[in-house]
Design an enzyme around this catalytic site. Structure first.
Site, PDB file in Angstrom:
ATOM      1  N   CYS A 159      79.572 -20.482  90.658  1.00  9.41           N
ATOM      2  CA  CYS A 159      79.735 -19.456  91.695  1.00  9.41           C
ATOM      3  C   CYS A 159      80.627 -18.341  91.157  1.00  9.41           C
ATOM      4  O   CYS A 159      81.648 -17.982  91.750  1.00  9.41           O
ATOM      5  CB  CYS A 159      80.320 -20.052  92.973  1.00  9.41           C
ATOM      6  SG  CYS A 159      79.506 -21.570  93.529  1.00  9.41           S
ATOM      7  N   GLY A 197      82.958 -12.212  88.599  1.00  8.53           N
ATOM      8  CA  GLY A 197      83.275 -12.468  87.204  1.00  8.53           C
ATOM      9  C   GLY A 197      84.726 -12.309  86.792  1.00  8.53           C
ATOM     10  O   GLY A 197      85.044 -12.452  85.608  1.00  8.53           O
ATOM     11  N   ASP A 245      75.701 -18.206  88.874  1.00 12.71           N
ATOM     12  CA  ASP A 245      75.720 -17.707  90.241  1.00 12.71           C
ATOM     13  C   ASP A 245      74.309 -17.706  90.801  1.00 12.71           C
ATOM     14  O   ASP A 245      73.344 -17.447  90.068  1.00 12.71           O
ATOM     15  CB  ASP A 245      76.316 -16.296  90.329  1.00 12.71           C
ATOM     16  CG  ASP A 245      76.842 -15.993  91.723  1.00 12.71           C
ATOM     17  OD1 ASP A 245      78.028 -16.276  91.983  1.00 12.71           O
ATOM     18  OD2 ASP A 245      76.062 -15.489  92.564  1.00 12.71           O
ATOM     19  N   CYS A 299      89.019 -19.334  98.841  1.00  9.42           N
ATOM     20  CA  CYS A 299      89.928 -18.317  99.402  1.00  9.42           C
ATOM     21  C   CYS A 299      90.003 -18.528 100.910  1.00  9.42           C
ATOM     22  O   CYS A 299      89.892 -17.597 101.705  1.00  9.42           O
ATOM     23  CB  CYS A 299      89.494 -16.904  99.037  1.00  9.42           C
ATOM     24  SG  CYS A 299      87.803 -16.467  99.482  1.00  9.42           S
TER      25      CYS A 299
END
Length: 431
Positions: free
Chosen positions: A252, A256, A276, A374
């Protein structure tokens, strides 16, 4: 050519996000392209501001508008909310906020609603509603009710500070590409151009800019001397600790930033594979690698379907920056809290588990998987790891700096901590 109307563009962006479920990433840049730099900044400030204060703005609107607008008139409701934000929170004068907002109606093809918009905004000023805020904590939080309840439940002692941090403007973090330029050299370049910055003791490659600026105008942008990456995200590559001759998977990977940082820390890898599922987003990875002077193998594929891309050669280390609710980066992306729904969380938790289970067999015995999100929600983080450990007897948690507090696996970073975004990390060791 007709001059673009700032407030009409802002109202259309809000309509796209709140009614059509589109992200600011897809809608804001296209609108900004039509405007000068000063107006681009104003447009972002207004849209971000409305999305941060939306529950309160809607609370006021319900007192001023007899019934919701529908159909093609719905955009006028978002225009009114924009006007309320200007009157309550911006430096725009009351007269300009009212007159310029009303003037946007023809551009939005609702000229017949000019009188309504004018009356509502003038009533807001006359009644001094900006000084009349409810006692409802959820409305004042600026969060949807489901997220407010989650934060109150999981962070009862920190919820007030956490919510405050989620709405603060996020700083710009740079990661110096030390394959091209040392931190000391780059600091000297910034000082020469009188660009104020801070050094973070916890981030050997990181700098925090004191003011917003055009990133492409910073010294060394075209030479790949730095990348923009929040301090929390900068921890990933160093926690992964890639070693010479190893084979690394960044699952994922888009856009980058972490792939590039891995290569900056260890250019002597045997292989670095950036995976990805989105081919278009993988193009961003290629662009970032090129600008920073790195090379990696780019593969379009679903991390949960290893048969479609894995060659059977196991990896020494895997970085899994898993799809998540992104509740830790709301201060940068205030549309997230309105695009996400409570029902999304269970679906994301299931997807994360599916990806982890699929990738685990691709890791060598003795190898490490760094799980990252996150998010600030325990369901996606500590609880997810607990469930994974119960399914995989050959997995154990390896302690990381400032992590594994009070027997909770991994490290949970909250928004604003050391000026970082909200993030979660956990290092898993395969026996």
């Amino acid at each position: 050519m007709k001059k673009p109307n700032l407030r009409a563009d802002a109202a259309n962006i809000l309509l796209s996000v709140l009614e059509k479920g589109q992200s600011l990433r897809d809608t804001l840049p296209a609108a900004q392209e039509k405007h000068q730099d000063k107006d681009k900044a104003w447009l972002q400030e207004m849209v971000f501001g409305v999305l941060r204060q939306l529950p309160l703005l809607q609370y006021w609107l319900r007192q001023l508008l007899d019934k919701p607008l529908k159909g093609r008139n719905k955009v006028a409701e978002h225009l009114i909310v924009l006007g309320l934000y200007q009157l309550a929170f911006s430096r725009v004068s009351d007269h300009a906020a009212v007159s310029e907002t009303v003037a946007a109606c023809p551009t939005l093809k609702v000229p017949g609603l000019k009188g309504l918009v004018n009356a509502i905004l003038r009533n807001f000023v006359r009644q001094k509603l900006a000084t009349k805020k409810p006692e409802n904590a959820q409305i004042l939080s600026g969060l949807p009710n489901w997220l407010f309840q989650q934060i109150s439940q999981h962070y009862p002692e920190q919820s007030e500070q956490l919510i405050h941090s989620m709405h603060n403007k996020a700083p710009i973090w740079l990661r110096v590409n030390q394959q091209q330029c040392s931190v000391k050299q780059y600091c000297a370049e910034l000082e020469q151009q009188q660009i104020a910055y801070q050094i973070s003791e916890q981030h050997p490659d990181g700098l925090i800019l004191q003011r917003s600026c055009d990133i492409t105008s910073l010294p060394g942008y075209d030479k790949g001397w730095f990348a923009v990456q929040d301090g929390a995200a900068q921890l990933a590559a160093r926690l992964l600790s890639p070693q010479q001759g190893e084979s690394i998977l960044d699952a994922c990977a888009a856009p980058g930033g972490k792939t590039c940082h891995i290569l900056e820390l260890q250019p002597g890898l045997k292989r670095c594979l950036a995976l990805d599922v989105d081919q278009q987003r993988l193009l961003r990875v290629a662009e970032n690698l090129h600008r920073l002077g790195h090379n990696a193998d780019l593969v379009t594929g679903d991390a949960s379907d290893t048969n479609s891309w894995w060659d059977g050669v196991p990896f020494d280390r895997i970085l899994l920056d898993a799809p998540c609710s992104a509740t830790g980066v709301i201060r940068r992306h205030p549309d997230i809290k309105w695009l996400r729904k409570a029902s999304d969380i269970n679906e994301l938790v299931a997807l994360q588990a599916k990806i982890m289970d699929a990738l685990w067999p691709t890791l060598k015995s003795g190898g490490h998987m760094l799980y990252a999100t996150c998010s600030i929600l325990p369901q996606e983080n500590g609880q997810q790891i607990g469930a994974f450990l119960s399914r995989h007897q050959d997995a154990s948690v390896q302690k990381i700096p400032q992590g594994n507090v009070n027997n909770h696996p991994g490290r949970q970073i909250l928004p604003g901590e050391q000026q970082m975004d909200g993030f979660y990390y956990c290092m898993l060791l395969k026996s």
